[in-house]
Design a protein around this motif. Sequence first.
Motif, PDB file in Angstrom:
ATOM      1  N   VAL A 108       0.830  -1.202   0.000  1.00 43.53           N
ATOM      2  CA  VAL A 108       0.000   0.000   0.000  1.00 43.53           C
ATOM      3  C   VAL A 108       0.866   1.255   0.000  1.00 43.53           C
ATOM      4  CG1 VAL A 108      -1.785   1.268   1.252  1.00 43.53           C
ATOM      5  CG2 VAL A 108      -1.805  -1.230   1.248  1.00 43.53           C
ATOM      6  N   SER A 109       2.061   1.165   0.568  1.00 42.72           N
ATOM      7  CA  SER A 109       2.924   2.333   0.727  1.00 42.72           C
ATOM      8  C   SER A 109       4.353   2.018   0.301  1.00 42.72           C
ATOM      9  CB  SER A 109       2.914   2.786   2.186  1.00 42.72           C
ATOM     10  OG  SER A 109       1.605   2.956   2.661  1.00 42.72           O
ATOM     11  N   PRO A 110       4.569   1.698  -0.969  1.00 44.03           N
ATOM     12  CA  PRO A 110       5.909   1.306  -1.403  1.00 44.03           C
ATOM     13  C   PRO A 110       6.937   2.407  -1.248  1.00 44.03           C
ATOM     14  CG  PRO A 110       4.472   1.676  -3.286  1.00 44.03           C
ATOM     15  CD  PRO A 110       3.609   1.686  -2.068  1.00 44.03           C
ATOM     16  N   SER A 111       6.522   3.686  -1.340  1.00 48.12           N
ATOM     17  CA  SER A 111       7.491   4.773  -1.257  1.00 48.12           C
ATOM     18  C   SER A 111       8.078   4.910   0.138  1.00 48.12           C
ATOM     19  CB  SER A 111       6.836   6.093  -1.666  1.00 48.12           C
ATOM     20  OG  SER A 111       5.721   6.379  -0.840  1.00 48.12           O
ATOM     21  N   ALA A 112       7.585   4.115   1.091  1.00 48.74           N
ATOM     22  CA  ALA A 112       8.146   4.146   2.436  1.00 48.74           C
ATOM     23  C   ALA A 112       9.567   3.601   2.459  1.00 48.74           C
ATOM     24  CB  ALA A 112       7.271   3.338   3.390  1.00 48.74           C
ATOM     25  N   VAL A 113       9.936   2.804   1.482  1.00 49.50           N
ATOM     26  CA  VAL A 113      11.244   2.158   1.505  1.00 49.50           C
ATOM     27  C   VAL A 113      12.067   2.421   0.245  1.00 49.50           C
ATOM     28  CG1 VAL A 113      10.584   0.311   3.077  1.00 49.50           C
ATOM     29  CG2 VAL A 113      10.194   0.024   0.633  1.00 49.50           C
ATOM     30  N   MET A 114      11.534   3.192  -0.686  1.00 50.43           N
ATOM     31  CA  MET A 114      12.238   3.408  -1.938  1.00 50.43           C
ATOM     32  C   MET A 114      12.253   4.883  -2.275  1.00 50.43           C
ATOM     33  SD  MET A 114      11.824   4.109  -5.407  1.00 50.43           S
ATOM     34  CE  MET A 114      11.948   3.416  -7.045  1.00 50.43           C
TER      35      MET A 114
END
Length: 226
Positions: A108-114
């Motif tokens: 749901v929140s891929p930008s949290a780690v990339m």
Amino acid sequence: DETGKVDQLKSITKSLGIEEYCTWLPNATKTESDQCLVGADILVNVSDHIQETFGLVNIEAMANGLPVIAGDWNGFRNIIDDGITGLLVPTNFDASLLDGVNLESIAVSPSAVMGLDFEALLAAMQKLGEDAELRIKMGYMGIKKVQEKYAWKSLAPYYIKLIEERLELAKSTGSRNGPRPWASKVFSHYGTKFLKEKYTVCRGPIELENVIDLVGNESVREEMIK
């Protein structure tokens, strides 16, 4: 548009004063998608999703003679030849943040780690936007690669070989029950650079508290606030 991102993007384009130059097609039909590819000059696809390991839209764009600007991401880098069929934009990725996390929730929140190199992205878009000759050259090379590597007549033998190999492997290994590998090991090669011990997090539409719930790490919280 299950995530409601279109409304967010519309709001951003309005605040920037560029809404008149934007057209939105949420849940586009196949016909609409095809029309977009035929009428476009460039495809920009910078997915940061750990479930996105190929990117069929990249192939579709190349088949239509479009150069592709894509994130240097797992699968994408195997399709786009940087400087030949398109341009790859560097990414930073810390897969260790996925360890111990429900991977379905992180989707749901891929930008949290990339993180994406936005300056490099803008430079790539400007470069291709201003050079029609280069777009045509890359587009031609994209068509050539799709015809040679991704046409069904080329793919079919590999699929058959893969199925045969997996069947033999299944017969020899028996039960698959066992410890699961760490996510950081499985996904560490996805980005251009694998970050360790020092977290670099890109601010985005995700709420900070949601990230903290996922990773449960105070040091990450401190880094993000900074």
